[in-house]
Design a protein around this motif. Structure first.
Motif, PDB file in Angstrom:
ATOM      1  N   ALA A 556       0.828  -1.218   0.000  1.00 45.88           N
ATOM      2  CA  ALA A 556       0.000   0.000   0.000  1.00 45.88           C
ATOM      3  C   ALA A 556       0.858   1.262   0.000  1.00 45.88           C
ATOM      4  N   LEU A 557       2.180   1.068   0.104  1.00 47.66           N
ATOM      5  CA  LEU A 557       3.060   2.232   0.261  1.00 47.66           C
ATOM      6  C   LEU A 557       2.997   3.195  -0.913  1.00 47.66           C
ATOM      7  N   ASN A 558       2.709   2.672  -2.091  1.00 43.68           N
ATOM      8  CA  ASN A 558       2.679   3.556  -3.258  1.00 43.68           C
ATOM      9  C   ASN A 558       1.316   4.159  -3.543  1.00 43.68           C
ATOM     10  N   ARG A 559       0.351   3.828  -2.707  1.00 40.56           N
ATOM     11  CA  ARG A 559      -0.998   4.339  -2.994  1.00 40.56           C
ATOM     12  C   ARG A 559      -1.135   5.815  -2.607  1.00 40.56           C
ATOM     13  N   ASP A 560      -2.132   6.461  -3.211  1.00 43.46           N
ATOM     14  CA  ASP A 560      -2.360   7.882  -2.946  1.00 43.46           C
ATOM     15  C   ASP A 560      -2.809   8.089  -1.489  1.00 43.46           C
ATOM     16  N   SER A 561      -2.108   8.950  -0.769  1.00 41.72           N
ATOM     17  CA  SER A 561      -2.378   9.099   0.676  1.00 41.72           C
ATOM     18  C   SER A 561      -3.785   9.615   0.957  1.00 41.72           C
ATOM     19  N   ASP A 562      -4.250  10.555   0.134  1.00 42.12           N
ATOM     20  CA  ASP A 562      -5.565  11.112   0.433  1.00 42.12           C
ATOM     21  C   ASP A 562      -6.667  10.079   0.274  1.00 42.12           C
ATOM     22  N   SER A 563      -6.544   9.229  -0.771  1.00 40.64           N
ATOM     23  CA  SER A 563      -7.618   8.233  -0.875  1.00 40.64           C
ATOM     24  C   SER A 563      -7.523   7.214   0.256  1.00 40.64           C
ATOM     25  N   LEU A 564      -6.312   6.911   0.691  1.00 37.49           N
ATOM     26  CA  LEU A 564      -6.193   6.011   1.845  1.00 37.49           C
ATOM     27  C   LEU A 564      -6.853   6.625   3.080  1.00 37.49           C
ATOM     28  N   ARG A 565      -6.630   7.923   3.264  1.00 37.20           N
ATOM     29  CA  ARG A 565      -7.235   8.596   4.426  1.00 37.20           C
ATOM     30  C   ARG A 565      -8.761   8.521   4.372  1.00 37.20           C
ATOM     31  N   THR A 566      -9.294   8.784   3.168  1.00 37.58           N
ATOM     32  CA  THR A 566     -10.754   8.726   3.021  1.00 37.58           C
ATOM     33  C   THR A 566     -11.266   7.322   3.313  1.00 37.58           C
ATOM     34  N   GLU A 567     -10.552   6.331   2.802  1.00 42.74           N
ATOM     35  CA  GLU A 567     -11.004   4.945   3.021  1.00 42.74           C
ATOM     36  C   GLU A 567     -10.965   4.584   4.505  1.00 42.74           C
ATOM     37  N   ILE A 568      -9.914   5.013   5.169  1.00 42.22           N
ATOM     38  CA  ILE A 568      -9.786   4.700   6.602  1.00 42.22           C
ATOM     39  C   ILE A 568     -10.912   5.358   7.390  1.00 42.22           C
ATOM     40  N   ASN A 569     -11.194   6.612   7.062  1.00 42.21           N
ATOM     41  CA  ASN A 569     -12.263   7.291   7.792  1.00 42.21           C
ATOM     42  C   ASN A 569     -13.631   6.695   7.498  1.00 42.21           C
ATOM     43  N   SER A 570     -13.839   6.227   6.260  1.00 44.16           N
ATOM     44  CA  SER A 570     -15.168   5.670   6.028  1.00 44.16           C
ATOM     45  C   SER A 570     -15.298   4.289   6.685  1.00 44.16           C
ATOM     46  N   LEU A 571     -14.179   3.599   6.821  1.00 39.39           N
ATOM     47  CA  LEU A 571     -14.220   2.346   7.587  1.00 39.39           C
ATOM     48  C   LEU A 571     -14.618   2.617   9.041  1.00 39.39           C
ATOM     49  N   ILE A 572     -14.024   3.662   9.610  1.00 36.19           N
ATOM     50  CA  ILE A 572     -14.344   4.004  11.002  1.00 36.19           C
ATOM     51  C   ILE A 572     -15.821   4.392  11.120  1.00 36.19           C
ATOM     52  N   ALA A 573     -16.307   5.180  10.140  1.00 40.36           N
ATOM     53  CA  ALA A 573     -17.716   5.583  10.177  1.00 40.36           C
ATOM     54  C   ALA A 573     -18.623   4.357  10.094  1.00 40.36           C
ATOM     55  N   ASP A 574     -18.230   3.374   9.298  1.00 39.55           N
ATOM     56  CA  ASP A 574     -19.032   2.149   9.167  1.00 39.55           C
ATOM     57  C   ASP A 574     -19.017   1.316  10.438  1.00 39.55           C
ATOM     58  N   LYS A 575     -17.853   1.194  11.029  1.00 40.69           N
ATOM     59  CA  LYS A 575     -17.725   0.280  12.176  1.00 40.69           C
ATOM     60  C   LYS A 575     -18.222   0.909  13.459  1.00 40.69           C
ATOM     61  N   ILE A 576     -18.034   2.226  13.599  1.00 44.51           N
ATOM     62  CA  ILE A 576     -18.399   2.864  14.869  1.00 44.51           C
ATOM     63  C   ILE A 576     -19.441   3.954  14.646  1.00 44.51           C
ATOM     64  N   GLY A 577     -19.122   4.904  13.817  1.00 42.22           N
ATOM     65  CA  GLY A 577     -20.036   6.007  13.539  1.00 42.22           C
ATOM     66  C   GLY A 577     -19.202   7.210  13.155  1.00 42.22           C
ATOM     67  N   PRO A 578     -19.823   8.189  12.493  1.00 41.39           N
ATOM     68  CA  PRO A 578     -19.061   9.350  12.022  1.00 41.39           C
ATOM     69  C   PRO A 578     -18.357  10.114  13.152  1.00 41.39           C
ATOM     70  N   ILE A 579     -18.890  10.015  14.386  1.00 35.11           N
ATOM     71  CA  ILE A 579     -18.258  10.746  15.490  1.00 35.11           C
ATOM     72  C   ILE A 579     -16.829  10.302  15.763  1.00 35.11           C
ATOM     73  N   ALA A 580     -16.471   9.101  15.297  1.00 34.03           N
ATOM     74  CA  ALA A 580     -15.137   8.578  15.622  1.00 34.03           C
ATOM     75  C   ALA A 580     -14.110   8.823  14.507  1.00 34.03           C
ATOM     76  N   LYS A 581     -14.498   9.593  13.473  1.00 35.72           N
ATOM     77  CA  LYS A 581     -13.542   9.844  12.383  1.00 35.72           C
ATOM     78  C   LYS A 581     -12.309  10.614  12.869  1.00 35.72           C
ATOM     79  N   LEU A 582     -11.185  10.395  12.194  1.00 36.45           N
ATOM     80  CA  LEU A 582      -9.937  11.036  12.594  1.00 36.45           C
ATOM     81  C   LEU A 582      -9.781  12.400  11.911  1.00 36.45           C
ATOM     82  N   ASP A 583      -9.260  13.369  12.643  1.00 37.58           N
ATOM     83  CA  ASP A 583      -8.965  14.673  12.041  1.00 37.58           C
ATOM     84  C   ASP A 583      -7.657  14.634  11.272  1.00 37.58           C
TER      85      ASP A 583
END
Ligand code: WTA
Length: 636
Positions: A556-583
């Protein structure tokens, strides 16, 4: 002097001393004179913090809804019990009288019975802030079913975890919820959650937003026609004092959420007594707490505490920013609110806006202002005091927890002199202790320590649903024979307490408790992630925000950082809820660890705060170089 209503500082001290000298005699008198019982208790208190086991009013029988509704009918039948203010200011407010509340709760109780719900069964309530939510909570209590309200901002995965943990048989929800100019598809979230909850036999759906929803044949039923057809009479289930009243989940620093179990009698008495005194509620006052009933603040100080006192309690469906940032103050003016209770995060958000949003409204009805959920910073305290209270309404900074059921440390307004950022003095019956690192109690004033409570109080949670060992380990093992709160606190020269914040891995973001472990687990489910660590860092409005350090896998090291960030935050929103997204998310090559493999969060916290003045000795780390590498990536 009435022990039930404290009127000045001298009375506070007198009553406090009595409550500590003779707790049983004290609480017995309160219970006897101010509540309705079906059977008297055999024993006021038995307790053992080593097991731990706490029982209040054993042998007594009651139903909390008789105390919150029925006993008011003769004297307050036509008084407004719940004042419902809708999301849209153009929709009319509903004044629900005690009589109407009685009818609605009975009907809902009969609907639940019709679904086969009996005493002791668990009912999951996933509803927005509409009157049906209050009816549902009270209907469960009336028939002895154990309600588990899940905040309607949690994701389907979080909802499913909670439904399964307590094995709920029925879920109550709505076709959707309004939040400002948006609506959320609650029913869709429930449908998704129930794919993992095969035991749920029926879903009752309130219609609020008119969404087009799927109804599953045989499982889903609209609430309204069932309520309409149900009888308006429902005998109360006579409950034992120690029977569970509800389960409410709160985040732990590790593992799955903890289902805190509250009892019928002790919870009722303490919620009612604190409400009366901390808000100095007088007959005909209009009281408003802006919390959601999905949190403990809503349970104790929108529903049970106010109704047990025959109060008028405002229930607001919307958000502080819709249609504009004056909404709270417009409601205060419109309903002539006397007591207003909110969270520091809301105060900070509103203080950022133009003062005109406040000044165009008449706030002269206000008598008491409250805050809860996180430490209030000095600036926010002064803004609240100057602009909302006009320096005339005292601020009650109330410290407490889901686990404590009611307010534990707080000023009594018009009695206790307030001091910005200090929750001040323990409430009646509460015996706090500050502990040092060696587990010794700090006896003096002007000390800092970890906050414990030495003696039981009526509304303490009795256990964690299905996991008493975890209850003991989490709260009663750090310091022998003490309840450990997880908070740090200081005590000043006169004995006032100031809560300094969590000392465990719980981070409070916008007043919501979030455990680091569940968020890290969610991030680690991302295919490209090898490991992660979350810390909190100060944020102007939210109090704390979340900073994630993420180690990527090689591919994953060569992947675009911003899309990785978006994916990580949407995973968190799915598993817990939008309140737990990272800044913030930083991709790092490693995490600083001790030789035993423990992540040094202290260092990560410092870096996230951009304060590297005092990182301490990093040479003993397993991987000392990683600290410099991380600093370089973040630029501090
Ligand atoms: C924090 C909310 C400082 C504290 C009722 C506690 C506070 C956690 C205050 C419980 C306050 C609550 N000042 N911190 N006045 N009130 N807290 O379970 O860290 O959602 O342990 O209950 O919020 O949060 P919970």
């Amino acid at each position: 002097m009435s022990n039930y209503h404290i009127k000045n500082l001298e009375e506070y001290f007198q009553i406090y001393r009595k409550s500590v000298r003779d707790p049983e005699g004290f609480w017995e008198e309160i219970a006897e004179e101010h509540f309705l019982w079906r059977k008297r208790w055999d024993r006021v208190l038995s307790w053992d913090f080593t097991k731990p086991e706490v029982k209040w009013f054993e042998g007594a029988q009651l139903n909390i809804t008789e105390n919150c509704i029925d006993r008011h009918l003769a004297i307050r039948g036509n008084k407004t019990a719940i004042l419902f203010e809708p999301n849209d200011p153009n929709e009319v407010a509903q004044h629900i009288t005690y009589k109407q509340l009685h009818t609605q709760v009975n009907k809902m109780a009969n609907v639940l019975k019709g679904q086969g719900i009996q005493k002791g069964d668990r009912v999951c309530i996933y509803l927005p802030m509409i009157p049906e939510l209050a009816y549902a909570v009270l209907a469960c209590a009336r028939i002895g079913a154990v309600h588990s309200v899940v905040f309607a901002g949690f994701s389907s995965v979080a909802l499913a975890t909670r439904i399964n943990d307590c094995n709920a048989a029925v879920v109550l929800t709505a076709d959707g919820s309004f939040r400002g100019n948006k609506s959320i598809d609650l029913k869709g979230i429930v449908d998704k959650a129930l794919e993992d909850c095969p035991q749920v036999k029926s879903v009752l759906v309130a219609e609020r937003v008119g969404n087009n929803i799927q109804m599953v044949e045989g499982r889903d039923h609209f609430m309204a026609p069932l309520v309409q057809a149900a009888s308006a009479e429902c005998q109360v289930e006579v409950m034992n004092a120690e029977d569970p009243l509800f389960i409410l989940y709160t985040s732990g620093s590790t593992g799955k959420p903890k289902g805190m179990v509250h009892s019928c009698a002790g919870y009722m008495i303490y919620a009612a007594y604190t409400f009366k005194n901390i808000f100095q509620y007088q007959e005909n006052d209009v009281y408003w707490c802006t919390a959601d009933i999905g949190w403990i603040t809503g349970h104790s100080y929108i529903v049970y505490g106010p109704l047990a006192n025959g109060a008028t309690t405002v229930m607001f469906e919307g958000v502080p920013s819709y249609p504009d940032f004056g909404r709270f103050w417009q409601i205060v003016e419109k309903h002539k609110v006397n007591q207003f209770y909110t969270a520091p995060t809301a105060i900070r958000a509103l203080a950022k806006e133009k003062i005109d949003f406040v000044d165009q409204y008449d706030l002269s009805s206000l008598k008491v202002l409250g805050t809860v959920g996180e430490p209030i910073n000095e600036e926010a305290w002064h803004w609240y005091n100057d602009h909302i209270g006009k320096k005339e309404s005292p601020i009650v900074d109330t410290w407490w927890q889901t686990e404590t059921g009611g307010i534990m440390i707080s000023p009594i307004p018009y009695s206790t002199p307030t001091k910005p950022t200090f929750a001040t003095l323990p409430f009646i019956g509460i015996q706090p202790a500050l502990m040092d690192e060696n587990g010794q109690e700090l006896q003096a004033n002007q000390v800092d320590g970890r906050l414990c409570i030495k003696f039981p109080w009526p509304s303490m949670a009795r256990t964690i649903w299905g996991d008493h060992d975890r209850y003991r380990d989490t709260y009663f093992s750090a310091y022998p024979k003490m309840y450990f709160t997880g908070d740090g606190a200081s005590r000043d020269a006169v004995g006032y307490y100031r809560i300094t914040g969590r000392v465990d891995d719980v981070i409070i973001v916008s007043g919501h408790n979030l455990g680091t472990a569940p968020i890290e687990d969610a991030i680690n489910e991302h295919q490209g992630v090898a490991e992660s660590a979350i810390v909190g860092f100060p944020h102007d409005i939210k109090g704390n925000a979340l900073f994630g350090y993420v180690i990527l896998k090689d591919d994953a090291l060569n992947r675009d950082s911003d899309s990785l960030r978006t994916e990580i935050n949407s995973l968190i929103a799915d598993k817990i809820g939008p309140i737990a997204k990272l800044d913030n998310i930083a991709f790092v090559p490693g995490l600083p660890k001790t030789r035993s493999g423990k992540i040094m969060r202290r260092i990560l916290r410092k870096i996230a705060q951009k304060d590297v003045s005092n990182l301490g000795d990093t040479s003993t780390l397993l991987n000392p170089d990683v600290v410099d590498q991380i600093r370089k990536i973040i630029g501090v």
